[in-house]
Design an enzyme around this catalytic site. Structure first.
Site, PDB file in Angstrom:
ATOM      1  N   GLU A   1       2.593   6.584   7.500  1.00  0.00           N
ATOM      2  CA  GLU A   1       1.746   5.990   7.124  1.00  0.00           C
ATOM      3  C   GLU A   1       1.775   5.327   6.074  1.00  0.00           C
ATOM      4  O   GLU A   1       2.324   4.723   5.398  1.00  0.00           O
ATOM      5  CB  GLU A   1       1.352   7.569   5.723  1.00  0.00           C
ATOM      6  CG  GLU A   1      -0.665   7.409   5.615  1.00  0.00           C
ATOM      7  CD  GLU A   1      -0.305   8.680   4.560  1.00  0.00           C
ATOM      8  OE1 GLU A   1      -1.222   9.992   5.505  1.00  0.00           O
ATOM      9  OE2 GLU A   1       0.254   8.845   4.454  1.00  0.00           O
TER      10      GLU A   1
ATOM     11  N   TYR B   1      -6.558   2.379   6.417  1.00  0.00           N
ATOM     12  CA  TYR B   1      -5.111   3.398   7.360  1.00  0.00           C
ATOM     13  C   TYR B   1      -4.663   3.477   8.438  1.00  0.00           C
ATOM     14  O   TYR B   1      -5.581   3.225   9.221  1.00  0.00           O
ATOM     15  CB  TYR B   1      -5.820   4.919   6.683  1.00  0.00           C
ATOM     16  CG  TYR B   1      -4.995   5.814   6.897  1.00  0.00           C
ATOM     17  CD1 TYR B   1      -4.190   6.436   6.052  1.00  0.00           C
ATOM     18  CD2 TYR B   1      -5.075   6.715   7.838  1.00  0.00           C
ATOM     19  CE1 TYR B   1      -3.543   8.441   5.719  1.00  0.00           C
ATOM     20  CE2 TYR B   1      -3.684   7.419   8.548  1.00  0.00           C
ATOM     21  CZ  TYR B   1      -3.550   7.802   7.227  1.00  0.00           C
ATOM     22  OH  TYR B   1      -2.235   9.011   7.420  1.00  0.00           O
TER      23      TYR B   1
END
Ligand code: GDP
Ligand code: MN
Length: 381
Positions: free
Chosen positions: A189, A101
């Site tokens: 993201e 991530y």
């Protein structure tokens, strides 16, 4: 403004950030072509402005171009999180060693950007934050110095990477920061950022939200993506055209008020009495009858609405004008849900008289009005 995954990836590539080879398709035939160009097994992904597409069935794999076409056909017919799928992205299916991530957003409390990373990517960051918050690494960015290369490497080290991966992942974070800086990004993201079995890092997913207030200086992006900045539904578009603040929620009571503060307070009052608002609609100051009628019209278009609560504090807004608008809306439009009115302030008596004559009840306080509207919705259920 939210960008589609494929639009965000265009920007990523322009900054030298690797993404899997592939392209967009609007038809099954195009998807087949894209898969042929890739020449390997592919992933076919719904392009909608929503996360969690994977869970909703909008991300599927295909071994051959024909299979890619038939999967694209399925996905293009889907609605994902209530949004139609107008395009798919067809990309090489990567051999995953690890899902990571990586994100950057604004930490409003700290008044700084914050870089967020985790070696446990793949699942949503919200879930990860609940299950294993210790696996999430955060680093604030000094607004004057920006994000430095050594900080980016430290980020990779803190996430548990070693050797060559430190520089490679560090450089990924730095590029992400350059994109944020250049485009006034509010939130970006990459989940997952994929580490392949042969040691390469690629952005497999991409989320990029640009601050709407900065769009005037990003005309290039708007030109490049060739579409309207925001995907508004018909009701939102009408509200924007009429210069009304309009937000849809998941309850069933439409709150139409004047002033953002009063509208928020009205939503709270509805909630205190056990109801749920469907609509935040701020008419603004000095609304005349026509504007009130328009507001009611827009609110009624939202299928969730089971009752309307109008709460007005007359100042420059005159209660008699509001009352005329309410009566006109009731007479001209087919209002099938209960209306609850509370009005105080300028020309209050004139307004109440108009409502009285029309046989529309009104209440004196916000509390009475909120509890009444909640009661009416419960009775109807
Ligand atoms: P989201 O569900 O909307 O966040 O969509 P993602 O783009 O993140 O895709 C969902 C999941 O599909 C990812 O978490 C990956 O596990 C998987 N996935 C996406 N792209 C690839 C790929 O190229 N190769 C493989 N093996 N899996 C992928
Ligand atoms: Mn994702």
């Amino acid at each position: 403004m939210k960008l589609f995954e494929h639009e965000a990836k265009d920007i990523f590539r322009a900054f030298g950030m690797p993404t899997p080879p592939g392209g967009v398709a609007k038809t099954p035939e195009e998807a087949k072509k894209r898969a042929e160009e890739v020449g390997k097994p592919v992933v076919v992904k719904a392009q909608v402005l929503s996360g969690k597409r994977g869970k909703a069935g909008g991300v599927k794999f295909a071994d051959t171009p024909d299979e890619a076409a038939s999967i694209a056909k399925q996905i293009l017919a889907m609605r994902i999180n209530d949004l139609p799928v107008e395009a798919v992205l067809v990309e090489e299916k990567l051999d995953i060693q690890q899902e990571i991530y990586a994100g950057i957003t604004i930490d409003r409390n700290e008044r700084k950007y914050v870089v967020i990373g985790s070696a446990a990517g793949g699942m949503s960051i919200e879930e990860l934050a609940e299950e294993s918050p210790e696996k999430i690494i955060k680093m604030h960015i000094d607004p004057f110095l920006g994000f430095q290369a050594w900080e980016a490497r430290n980020m990779a080290i803190a996430m548990g990477f070693e050797g060559k991966a430190i520089n490679r992942l560090g450089s990924f974070f730095l590029k992400l920061w350059k994109i944020v800086e250049a485009h006034d990004v509010e939130l970006t993201e990459i989940n997952p950022l994929i580490l392949t079995k042969d040691g390469r890092f690629l952005a497999a997913d991409a989320r990029l939200n640009i601050d709407d207030n900065s769009l005037f200086r990003h005309k290039d992006i708007i030109e490049r993506i060739k579409r309207e900045p925001s995907e508004q539904n018909e009701r939102e578009r009408m509200a924007t055209e009429n210069d009304m603040a309009y937000v849809e929620l998941d309850g069933d009571i439409a709150c139409i008020c004047n002033g953002a503060g009063l509208t928020m307070a009205t939503l709270d009052a509805v909630s205190i009495y056990g109801g749920k608002a469907s609509t935040f609609l701020d008419l603004g100051g000095g609304a005349d009858a026509e504007r009130v009628e328009k507001g009611i019209e827009i609110a009624m278009m939202y299928p969730r609405v089971k009752a309307i609560l109008i709460n007005i504090m007359g100042g420059i807004t005159r209660c008699d004008e509001v009352a005329k608008g309410i009566v006109a809306a009731r007479d001209d439009r087919d209002i099938t849900v209960p209306l609850v009115i509370r009005m105080v302030g300028t020309n209050e008596e004139e307004g109440q008289e108009i409502l009285n004559k029309a046989g529309i009840p009104f209440l004196k306080t916000m509390e009475e009005a909120a509890s009444k509207v909640v009661e009416l919705v419960k009775e109807a259920a």
